[in-house]
Scaffold this active site. Sequence first.
Site, PDB file in Angstrom:
ATOM      1  N   LYS A  13       0.833  -1.219   0.000  1.00  0.00           N
ATOM      2  CA  LYS A  13       0.000   0.000   0.000  1.00  0.00           C
ATOM      3  C   LYS A  13       0.862   1.261   0.000  1.00  0.00           C
ATOM      4  O   LYS A  13       0.580   2.206  -0.717  1.00  0.00           O
ATOM      5  CB  LYS A  13      -0.857   0.081   1.279  1.00  0.00           C
ATOM      6  CG  LYS A  13      -2.011  -0.857   1.378  1.00  0.00           C
ATOM      7  CD  LYS A  13      -2.920  -0.455   2.548  1.00  0.00           C
ATOM      8  CE  LYS A  13      -2.274  -0.537   3.926  1.00  0.00           C
ATOM      9  NZ  LYS A  13      -1.903  -1.869   4.371  1.00  0.00           N
ATOM     10  N   ARG A  88     -10.999   0.511   7.391  1.00  0.00           N
ATOM     11  CA  ARG A  88     -10.488  -0.816   7.719  1.00  0.00           C
ATOM     12  C   ARG A  88     -11.548  -1.705   8.340  1.00  0.00           C
ATOM     13  O   ARG A  88     -11.265  -2.850   8.694  1.00  0.00           O
ATOM     14  CB  ARG A  88      -9.326  -0.679   8.694  1.00  0.00           C
ATOM     15  CG  ARG A  88      -7.980  -1.148   8.145  1.00  0.00           C
ATOM     16  CD  ARG A  88      -6.915  -0.704   9.108  1.00  0.00           C
ATOM     17  NE  ARG A  88      -5.714  -1.454   9.028  1.00  0.00           N
ATOM     18  CZ  ARG A  88      -4.583  -1.015   8.457  1.00  0.00           C
ATOM     19  NH1 ARG A  88      -4.546   0.132   7.849  1.00  0.00           N
ATOM     20  NH2 ARG A  88      -3.514  -1.761   8.490  1.00  0.00           N
ATOM     21  N   ARG A 127      11.040  -6.740   5.971  1.00  0.00           N
ATOM     22  CA  ARG A 127      10.986  -5.306   6.280  1.00  0.00           C
ATOM     23  C   ARG A 127      11.337  -5.063   7.741  1.00  0.00           C
ATOM     24  O   ARG A 127      12.046  -4.124   8.071  1.00  0.00           O
ATOM     25  CB  ARG A 127       9.589  -4.754   5.968  1.00  0.00           C
ATOM     26  CG  ARG A 127       9.485  -3.250   6.172  1.00  0.00           C
ATOM     27  CD  ARG A 127       8.163  -2.695   5.711  1.00  0.00           C
ATOM     28  NE  ARG A 127       7.067  -3.069   6.595  1.00  0.00           N
ATOM     29  CZ  ARG A 127       5.799  -2.768   6.360  1.00  0.00           C
ATOM     30  NH1 ARG A 127       5.455  -2.130   5.262  1.00  0.00           N
ATOM     31  NH2 ARG A 127       4.854  -3.113   7.216  1.00  0.00           N
ATOM     32  N   ARG A 133      10.719  -1.758  11.944  1.00  0.00           N
ATOM     33  CA  ARG A 133       9.369  -1.340  12.328  1.00  0.00           C
ATOM     34  C   ARG A 133       8.836  -2.300  13.383  1.00  0.00           C
ATOM     35  O   ARG A 133       8.831  -3.517  13.189  1.00  0.00           O
ATOM     36  CB  ARG A 133       8.461  -1.311  11.090  1.00  0.00           C
ATOM     37  CG  ARG A 133       7.239  -0.442  11.329  1.00  0.00           C
ATOM     38  CD  ARG A 133       6.408  -0.317  10.081  1.00  0.00           C
ATOM     39  NE  ARG A 133       5.077  -0.865  10.327  1.00  0.00           N
ATOM     40  CZ  ARG A 133       4.090  -0.797   9.464  1.00  0.00           C
ATOM     41  NH1 ARG A 133       4.276  -0.220   8.293  1.00  0.00           N
ATOM     42  NH2 ARG A 133       2.912  -1.313   9.762  1.00  0.00           N
ATOM     43  N   ARG A 144      -1.944  -9.110  12.787  1.00  0.00           N
ATOM     44  CA  ARG A 144      -2.415  -8.116  11.808  1.00  0.00           C
ATOM     45  C   ARG A 144      -3.093  -8.797  10.625  1.00  0.00           C
ATOM     46  O   ARG A 144      -4.098  -8.302  10.114  1.00  0.00           O
ATOM     47  CB  ARG A 144      -1.239  -7.254  11.333  1.00  0.00           C
ATOM     48  CG  ARG A 144      -0.854  -6.200  12.377  1.00  0.00           C
ATOM     49  CD  ARG A 144       0.584  -5.760  12.246  1.00  0.00           C
ATOM     50  NE  ARG A 144       0.905  -5.133  10.979  1.00  0.00           N
ATOM     51  CZ  ARG A 144       2.123  -5.174  10.419  1.00  0.00           C
ATOM     52  NH1 ARG A 144       3.104  -5.826  11.019  1.00  0.00           N
ATOM     53  NH2 ARG A 144       2.335  -4.567   9.285  1.00  0.00           N
TER      54      ARG A 144
HETATM   55  P1  ADP Z   1      -0.153  -2.565   7.795  1.00  0.00           P
HETATM   56  O1  ADP Z   1      -1.230  -2.477   6.777  1.00  0.00           O
HETATM   57  O2  ADP Z   1       1.150  -3.062   7.256  1.00  0.00           O
HETATM   58  O3  ADP Z   1      -0.549  -3.322   9.042  1.00  0.00           O
HETATM   59  P2  ADP Z   1      -0.368   0.324   8.466  1.00  0.00           P
HETATM   60  O4  ADP Z   1       0.830   1.206   8.519  1.00  0.00           O
HETATM   61  O5  ADP Z   1      -1.400   0.582   7.433  1.00  0.00           O
HETATM   62  O6  ADP Z   1       0.269  -1.126   8.299  1.00  0.00           O
HETATM   63  O7  ADP Z   1      -1.102   0.288   9.887  1.00  0.00           O
HETATM   64  C1  ADP Z   1      -0.378   0.078  11.063  1.00  0.00           C
HETATM   65  C2  ADP Z   1      -1.313   0.026  12.268  1.00  0.00           C
HETATM   66  O8  ADP Z   1      -2.013   1.273  12.387  1.00  0.00           O
HETATM   67  C3  ADP Z   1      -2.404  -1.025  12.243  1.00  0.00           C
HETATM   68  O9  ADP Z   1      -1.947  -2.273  12.674  1.00  0.00           O
HETATM   69  C4  ADP Z   1      -3.442  -0.405  13.201  1.00  0.00           C
HETATM   70  O10 ADP Z   1      -3.042  -0.594  14.542  1.00  0.00           O
HETATM   71  C5  ADP Z   1      -3.333   1.080  12.896  1.00  0.00           C
HETATM   72  N1  ADP Z   1      -4.306   1.539  11.878  1.00  0.00           N
HETATM   73  C6  ADP Z   1      -4.008   2.002  10.638  1.00  0.00           C
HETATM   74  N2  ADP Z   1      -5.125   2.350   9.979  1.00  0.00           N
HETATM   75  C7  ADP Z   1      -6.162   2.112  10.810  1.00  0.00           C
HETATM   76  C8  ADP Z   1      -7.575   2.263  10.726  1.00  0.00           C
HETATM   77  N3  ADP Z   1      -8.174   2.727   9.621  1.00  0.00           N
HETATM   78  N4  ADP Z   1      -8.326   1.913  11.791  1.00  0.00           N
HETATM   79  C9  ADP Z   1      -7.776   1.455  12.909  1.00  0.00           C
HETATM   80  N5  ADP Z   1      -6.453   1.277  13.073  1.00  0.00           N
HETATM   81  C10 ADP Z   1      -5.642   1.604  12.042  1.00  0.00           C
END
Ligand code: ADP
Length: 200
Positions: A13, A88, A127, A133, A144
């Site tokens: 993404k 999400r 990664r 990270r 996740r």
């Molecule tokens: P990835 O898709 O690799 O898990 P992101 O950087 O998109 O990584 O998201 C990291 C974290 O941020 C998620 O695991 C969650 O805890 C939080 N997060 C991101 N976007 C949302 C959302 N729309 N609603 C709730 N939590 C979110």
Amino acid sequence: MRLLLLAPPGAGKGTQGDRLAEHFGARHLSTGDLLRAEVTAGTPLGKAVQGALATGDLVPDDLMIELLLEPLTSAAQGGGYILDGFPRNLAQAHRAFEMARDLGVTVNAVLALDAPEDVLRERLLARGESSGRADDISDVIDHRLQVYAKETRPLLDYYEGRGVLRRIDATPEPDVVFQSILDSLADLPESIVPPDPDAD
Ligand code: ADP
């Protein structure tokens, strides 16, 4: 251009969001990046979300709205946005619709990137080793992926039913994925009816 990126962790993404934003002169809004910036800055919002980030659970919906309202509004009034990481879950999809409606804009398309789980897991572990990270460690990666399957994957049907979904295979290298995204957008109509959560 206003696009939503819907994808499991590790699908790319962030990479594709950057490229799309540059290509379309839009703003790349990554919820993960915005949240991590709040944590680093030690803001009250950052403090409230750091536990969820560490465990890979979703941050409460209201905090997500608080985080996104200003950047989304200014991007919608400017060159558009590539929104990566929101919505999400179904409740957030409804809020996303309401926010777009209040701003008087519609989403042009929802891009669903996907790849097999073993590919995703491998990328995230790699990664984690190179970038450090904190949530790219085995247990949290598994969690996740589970959260994605349970909370986020149902949105694919939701947007498919509304005719705005474009499915992209995110297994190949980034250049190839980017080209498939552009191809999938080639026929984009000038104006698309927004996905209306009250329609069913
Ligand atoms: P990835 O898709 O690799 O898990 P992101 O950087 O998109 O990584 O998201 C990291 C974290 O941020 C998620 O695991 C969650 O805890 C939080 N997060 C991101 N976007 C949302 C959302 N729309 N609603 C709730 N939590 C979110």
